[in-house]
Design an enzyme around this catalytic site. Structure first.
Site, PDB file in Angstrom:
ATOM      1  N   GLY A   1       0.387  -1.282  -0.018  1.00 35.75           N
ATOM      2  CA  GLY A   1      -0.044   0.122  -0.073  1.00 35.75           C
ATOM      3  C   GLY A   1       0.892   1.649   0.218  1.00 35.75           C
ATOM      4  O   GLY A   1       0.701   2.431  -0.876  1.00 35.75           O
TER       5      GLY A   1
ATOM      6  N   ASP B   1       8.453   6.654   7.853  1.00 37.09           N
ATOM      7  CA  ASP B   1       8.787   5.802   8.752  1.00 37.09           C
ATOM      8  C   ASP B   1       7.071   7.016   9.549  1.00 37.09           C
ATOM      9  O   ASP B   1       7.164   8.009   9.552  1.00 37.09           O
ATOM     10  CB  ASP B   1       9.336   5.833   9.860  1.00 37.09           C
ATOM     11  CG  ASP B   1       8.921   4.479  10.856  1.00 37.09           C
ATOM     12  OD1 ASP B   1       8.360   3.845  10.853  1.00 37.09           O
ATOM     13  OD2 ASP B   1       9.237   5.008  12.435  1.00 37.09           O
TER      14      ASP B   1
ATOM     15  N   PHE C   1      -4.922   1.998   4.255  1.00 37.83           N
ATOM     16  CA  PHE C   1      -4.242   0.899   4.390  1.00 37.83           C
ATOM     17  C   PHE C   1      -4.246   0.925   5.773  1.00 37.83           C
ATOM     18  O   PHE C   1      -4.287   2.381   6.481  1.00 37.83           O
ATOM     19  CB  PHE C   1      -3.306   0.348   4.055  1.00 37.83           C
ATOM     20  CG  PHE C   1      -2.283   1.214   3.813  1.00 37.83           C
ATOM     21  CD1 PHE C   1      -1.031   1.383   4.742  1.00 37.83           C
ATOM     22  CD2 PHE C   1      -2.366   2.419   2.593  1.00 37.83           C
ATOM     23  CE1 PHE C   1       0.000   2.262   4.510  1.00 37.83           C
ATOM     24  CE2 PHE C   1      -0.980   2.915   2.463  1.00 37.83           C
ATOM     25  CZ  PHE C   1      -0.048   3.201   3.735  1.00 37.83           C
TER      26      PHE C   1
END
Length: 191
Positions: free
Chosen positions: A12, A67, A146
């Protein structure tokens, strides 16, 4: 055309970056199959840097790592850098988070995305961070996205990320905001 490897195994996330990068003169590739970089940083920025440097040095190409995660005020910032490891699957992560918030009305939260582009020699070329404020819903809503997207309602929109078209998610989302900071710097590096 320069190759840019996305330092992620998340399909995703790779699709989202391919969409964001499609108008730049880049051959966007996923990281090598089976490559796993341990995220040992205590911040989103540190983890993005670790992943970008590892993938760039391994592949011999520029690497873009992010991240990102969800920090919930009522949970002292959790799941934070452990967002992807909070539970084994997206549905389990959502259920665990909703369960943890079941006895509180304090549902404010933030998504943060740190992006890092590294070169094959391990040097950091670009680092940026984007943030999106919102709140955790009581039930999942929407079919898109997602991760925590179905339970994160973006401030000022009355929509979860999972209810938004990709163009709106790009405009409002933490990754889109971080990318808006990254893009002009990446474009300058490419010229």
């Amino acid at each position: 055309m320069r190759t840019l490897v996305i330092a992620s195994g998340n399909a995703g996330k790779i699709r989202e970056f391919q969409g964001l990068l499609q108008h730049l003169p880049l051959d966007v590739q996923p990281q090598p199959e089976g490559m796993d970089v341990e995220e040992t940083g205590s911040t989103f920025a540190a983890n993005a840097r670790i992943k970008a440097k590892a993938v760039a040095t391994t592949t011999g190409h520029w690497a873009l790592a992010d991240d990102s995660g969800l920090s919930v005020n009522a949970l002292g910032g959790a799941p934070g850098v452990h967002s992807a490891r909070y539970a084994p699957t997206d549905p389990e992560r959502i259920n665990k988070l909703l369960s943890a918030l079941s006895k509180t009305s304090e549902r404010d939260a933030q998504f943060c995305a740190a992006l890092c582009v590294a070169a094959p020699d391990g040097s950091v070329l670009i680092e940026v961070e984007g943030r999106c404020d919102g709140r955790i819903t009581t039930l999942p809503r929407g079919e898109g996205g997602f991760g925590y997207d179905p339970i994160f309602e973006v401030s000022g929109t009355d929509l979860t990320f999972a209810e938004m078209p990709l163009s709106d998610k790009k405009a409002h989302g933490h990754r889109g905001r971080a990318f808006a900071l990254l893009e002009p710097r990446l474009r300058a590096l490419l010229s």
